[in-house]
Design an enzyme around this catalytic site. Structure first.
Site, PDB file in Angstrom:
ATOM      1  N   ARG A 150      -1.861  -0.883  -9.786  1.00  0.00           N
ATOM      2  CA  ARG A 150      -0.705  -1.734 -10.048  1.00  0.00           C
ATOM      3  C   ARG A 150      -1.137  -3.186 -10.189  1.00  0.00           C
ATOM      4  O   ARG A 150      -2.251  -3.540  -9.778  1.00  0.00           O
ATOM      5  CB  ARG A 150       0.263  -1.618  -8.848  1.00  0.00           C
ATOM      6  CG  ARG A 150       0.663  -0.189  -8.566  1.00  0.00           C
ATOM      7  CD  ARG A 150       0.879   0.050  -7.072  1.00  0.00           C
ATOM      8  NE  ARG A 150       1.029   1.486  -6.798  1.00  0.00           N
ATOM      9  CZ  ARG A 150       2.178   2.139  -6.860  1.00  0.00           C
ATOM     10  NH1 ARG A 150       3.280   1.465  -7.137  1.00  0.00           N
ATOM     11  NH2 ARG A 150       2.237   3.435  -6.639  1.00  0.00           N
ATOM     12  N   ASP A 182       8.788   5.938   7.725  1.00  0.00           N
ATOM     13  CA  ASP A 182       8.420   7.265   8.249  1.00  0.00           C
ATOM     14  C   ASP A 182       7.488   8.029   7.314  1.00  0.00           C
ATOM     15  O   ASP A 182       7.084   9.143   7.613  1.00  0.00           O
ATOM     16  CB  ASP A 182       9.687   8.094   8.523  1.00  0.00           C
ATOM     17  CG  ASP A 182      10.525   8.318   7.264  1.00  0.00           C
ATOM     18  OD1 ASP A 182      10.113   7.849   6.169  1.00  0.00           O
ATOM     19  OD2 ASP A 182      11.587   8.945   7.372  1.00  0.00           O
ATOM     20  N   GLY A 183       7.199   7.444   6.164  1.00  0.00           N
ATOM     21  CA  GLY A 183       6.281   8.112   5.235  1.00  0.00           C
ATOM     22  C   GLY A 183       6.905   9.263   4.463  1.00  0.00           C
ATOM     23  O   GLY A 183       6.220   9.964   3.723  1.00  0.00           O
ATOM     24  N   GLY A 212       2.637   3.718   1.469  1.00  0.00           N
ATOM     25  CA  GLY A 212       3.163   3.948   2.807  1.00  0.00           C
ATOM     26  C   GLY A 212       3.759   5.326   2.971  1.00  0.00           C
ATOM     27  O   GLY A 212       4.061   5.762   4.072  1.00  0.00           O
ATOM     28  N   ARG A 213       3.980   5.996   1.866  1.00  0.00           N
ATOM     29  CA  ARG A 213       4.551   7.359   1.962  1.00  0.00           C
ATOM     30  C   ARG A 213       4.006   8.226   0.840  1.00  0.00           C
ATOM     31  O   ARG A 213       4.720   9.080   0.312  1.00  0.00           O
ATOM     32  CB  ARG A 213       6.068   7.300   1.882  1.00  0.00           C
ATOM     33  CG  ARG A 213       6.525   6.548   0.666  1.00  0.00           C
ATOM     34  CD  ARG A 213       7.927   6.827   0.336  1.00  0.00           C
ATOM     35  NE  ARG A 213       8.345   5.835  -0.651  1.00  0.00           N
ATOM     36  CZ  ARG A 213       9.430   5.915  -1.346  1.00  0.00           C
ATOM     37  NH1 ARG A 213      10.214   6.937  -1.187  1.00  0.00           N
ATOM     38  NH2 ARG A 213       9.744   4.988  -2.220  1.00  0.00           N
ATOM     39  N   GLY A 269       0.819  -1.217   0.000  1.00  0.00           N
ATOM     40  CA  GLY A 269       0.000   0.000   0.000  1.00  0.00           C
ATOM     41  C   GLY A 269       0.845   1.254   0.000  1.00  0.00           C
ATOM     42  O   GLY A 269       2.068   1.209   0.166  1.00  0.00           O
ATOM     43  N   ASP A 320       4.275  -4.715  -7.451  1.00  0.00           N
ATOM     44  CA  ASP A 320       3.658  -3.471  -6.964  1.00  0.00           C
ATOM     45  C   ASP A 320       4.209  -2.261  -7.699  1.00  0.00           C
ATOM     46  O   ASP A 320       3.665  -1.161  -7.549  1.00  0.00           O
ATOM     47  CB  ASP A 320       3.864  -3.316  -5.444  1.00  0.00           C
ATOM     48  CG  ASP A 320       5.315  -3.479  -5.034  1.00  0.00           C
ATOM     49  OD1 ASP A 320       5.897  -4.532  -5.339  1.00  0.00           O
ATOM     50  OD2 ASP A 320       5.867  -2.553  -4.427  1.00  0.00           O
ATOM     51  N   LYS A 372       4.135  12.245  -3.057  1.00  0.00           N
ATOM     52  CA  LYS A 372       5.016  11.161  -2.594  1.00  0.00           C
ATOM     53  C   LYS A 372       5.988  11.737  -1.578  1.00  0.00           C
ATOM     54  O   LYS A 372       6.676  12.720  -1.868  1.00  0.00           O
ATOM     55  CB  LYS A 372       5.763  10.584  -3.807  1.00  0.00           C
ATOM     56  CG  LYS A 372       6.537   9.322  -3.548  1.00  0.00           C
ATOM     57  CD  LYS A 372       6.988   8.720  -4.886  1.00  0.00           C
ATOM     58  CE  LYS A 372       7.907   7.532  -4.675  1.00  0.00           C
ATOM     59  NZ  LYS A 372       8.401   7.001  -5.951  1.00  0.00           N
TER      60      LYS A 372
END
Ligand code: AMP
Ligand code: MG
Length: 492
Positions: free
Chosen positions: A181, A123-124, A90-91, A88, A250, A111
């Site tokens: 994706r 940490d994103g 994540g950042r 998913g 992905d 992003k």
């Protein structure tokens, strides 16, 4: 002032378990590094507003504009062959979709915008270096004419991110036909959620493959068409010397765009085994492996679609296999046609494949620069007296001499004069690619000296890859031995 952006968020209208609603985490002191004004206009957005303090707040995730529905998309994926059922965004967050000037729906994604429910231990955030690399390479790919996600802007966050060292943080504003994706399908397949797979497939057909809706077997047509687009895309990567570096499922776009620029790079000297990515220990994603891996990834997509194809499982598998068998021929035909074009051959004749392969083999044996060899052959096509340019790139020039005679002989069977051939070849053989040592140099200048001049200059040169640009000729040159960059990093 509040500027209304014409968002229409079709993905956010899909069921709630397709994503997590999450806002970007505001950053301390956003500062615009670069805005892609031309792309802004194409998207129907006002570049002056985007460059204003309010616009920069949006681009950096400090302010969510009216009409946006900020979400992190769910997906899974095979990473280096191992399945991870939940990855998913994540950042990254998808702010929403706009319909561009040509009527094409495009995602606007941030992003590096902060943690999401998919961040796992991350940490994103994104460091400046990878953001600049993605900006440079994605925009170079677009200028080279390849399907790709685009970069609308890069902003500094005014915060640092902790990697091996503390680095400046940055946000990239990414534009894509969509961020769906292969791994998005895998996410639902892993949960045996056939209803969701069907909803996703219907969404994808409506958005990217409307012709498939009219086919007698729409989901089969969808699979065939995704396979065809990916086969074409990967053939075109090979034709310009691009190595994606991390072709996990992905990181493979259903729309057929190059996506997720991480440790990607262009090769200098031609070597099919070239790998740059520091995490690709076994060369899984080496230059010449890319078609094979592409097909492997598409087999994973096909598996997720089996329940939609036909009720009988054996029959579904047979249908999927038939579609997958189309990958090789499609790839070969695009790749070989592209190679012929690169050599100025407008017709296809017996022996062309061998002629092209023998050049590639000679280049590999003699460490000839991939991009420059083809670029200099453009001049040789018009004037045999201009052979020396390409010839001098071969460690043993006699290997070139043997080959070039055969090429000249073959060109006699072509119509059209040398000048026309030269022009046609120049339109497919770029002078300028984002050479890895140049990309690293602009990252260093920006990260260490806060000097963005080299980055701006490189972006501008790469926007015209097929023009000579004599003032920037140095950017066309391969690295000197001491400039060679052997490894690239994801930087995540
Ligand atoms: P990538 O290497 O960019 O393809 O990312 C692979 C996965 O790791 C995706 O699910 C990303 O969202 C996630 N990821 C990468 N970097 C970070 C980060 N700094 N924080 C959170 N998640 C991340
Ligand atoms: Mg990714």
């Amino acid at each position: 002032m509040s500027v209304h952006l014409p968002f229409d968020n079709s993905y956010a209208r899909l069921p709630g378990h397709f994503f997590a609603s999450v806002a970007p985490t505001p950053v301390a002191a956003p500062q615009l590094i670069r805005l892609n004004r031309e792309l802004a206009v194409q998207l129907g957005l006002d570049p002056d507003w985007l460059a204003s303090p309010e616009g920069v707040e949006m681009l950096s995730g400090r302010r969510v504009p009216e009409g946006a529905q900020s979400i992190a998309m769910a997906y899974a994926g095979h990473q280096f062959g191992s399945f991870v059922p939940q990855l998913g965004d994540g950042r990254a967050v998808l702010l929403g979709e706009v319909v561009d000037r040509d009527g094409v729906r495009r995602d606007i994604q941030l992003k590096g915008s902060g943690p999401t429910p998919f961040s796992r231990r991350g940490d994103g955030r994104a460091a400046l270096g990878p953001v600049l690399r993605e900006y440079v390479v994605s925009e170079a790919m677009a200028a080279l004419g390849l399907p790709t996600t685009r970069t609308l802007a890069a902003t500094l966050t005014g915060e640092t991110v902790a990697r091996e060292t503390l680095l400046p943080g940055a946000v990239l504003t990414r534009i894509a036909s969509s961020h769906i994706r292969v791994g998005t399908f895998q996410y639902f397949a892993a949960r045996q959620d056939v209803e969701a797979i069907r909803q996703l497939a219907d969404h994808v057909i409506a958005r990217h493959y409307p012709e498939a809706a009219k086919a007698s077997r729409p989901y089969h047509a969808l699979l065939e068409q995704v396979i065809a687009r990916q086969a074409d895309l990967i053939a075109r990567w090979l034709l310009i010397g691009f190595i994606h570096g991390v072709m996990n499922t992905d990181n493979m776009s259903i729309a057929g765009e190059t996506i997720d620029y991480g440790p990607c790079a262009f090769m200098d000297a031609y070597d099919p085994a070239t790998v740059f990515s520091s995490i690709d220990y076994h060369g899984r994603y080496a230059y010449a492996n890319q078609p094979r891996i592409g097909q492997w990834n598409l087999a994973r997509l096909a598996e997720t679609l089996l329940p939609l194809l036909v009720e009988d499982v054996n029959e579904a598998v047979a249908q999927a296999q038939a579609a997958l068998d189309g990958f090789g021929p499609r790839f070969q035909s695009t790749y070989q046609a592209g190679l012929r074009q690169k050599l100025g051959l407008s017709t296809e004749q017996d022996g062309d494949k061998e002629l092209v392969q023998d050049l590639l083999d000679a280049m590999a044996e003699n460490s000839a620069d991939f991009t420059l060899t083809f670029r200099r052959l453009c001049d040789a096509a018009a004037d045999p007296g201009a052979d020396e340019g390409a010839r001098s790139l071969f460690a043993d020039p006699s290997a070139f001499d043997r080959w070039v005679q055969r090429w000249r002989q073959r060109l006699l069977a072509e119509s059209g004069d040398g000048e026309a051939r030269r022009a046609a070849m120049r339109s497919v053989n770029p002078a300028f690619i984002p050479r890895n040592h140049r990309v690293e140099a602009v990252i260093q200048a920006a990260t260490i000296n806060q000097d963005f001049g080299p980055f701006d200059e490189l972006v501008e040169v790469l926007a015209r890859p097929f023009d000579d640009q004599p003032a920037f000729a140095r950017y066309a040159e391969p690295p000197e031995p001491h400039e060679l960059v052997h490894q690239t990093f994801c930087g995540t």
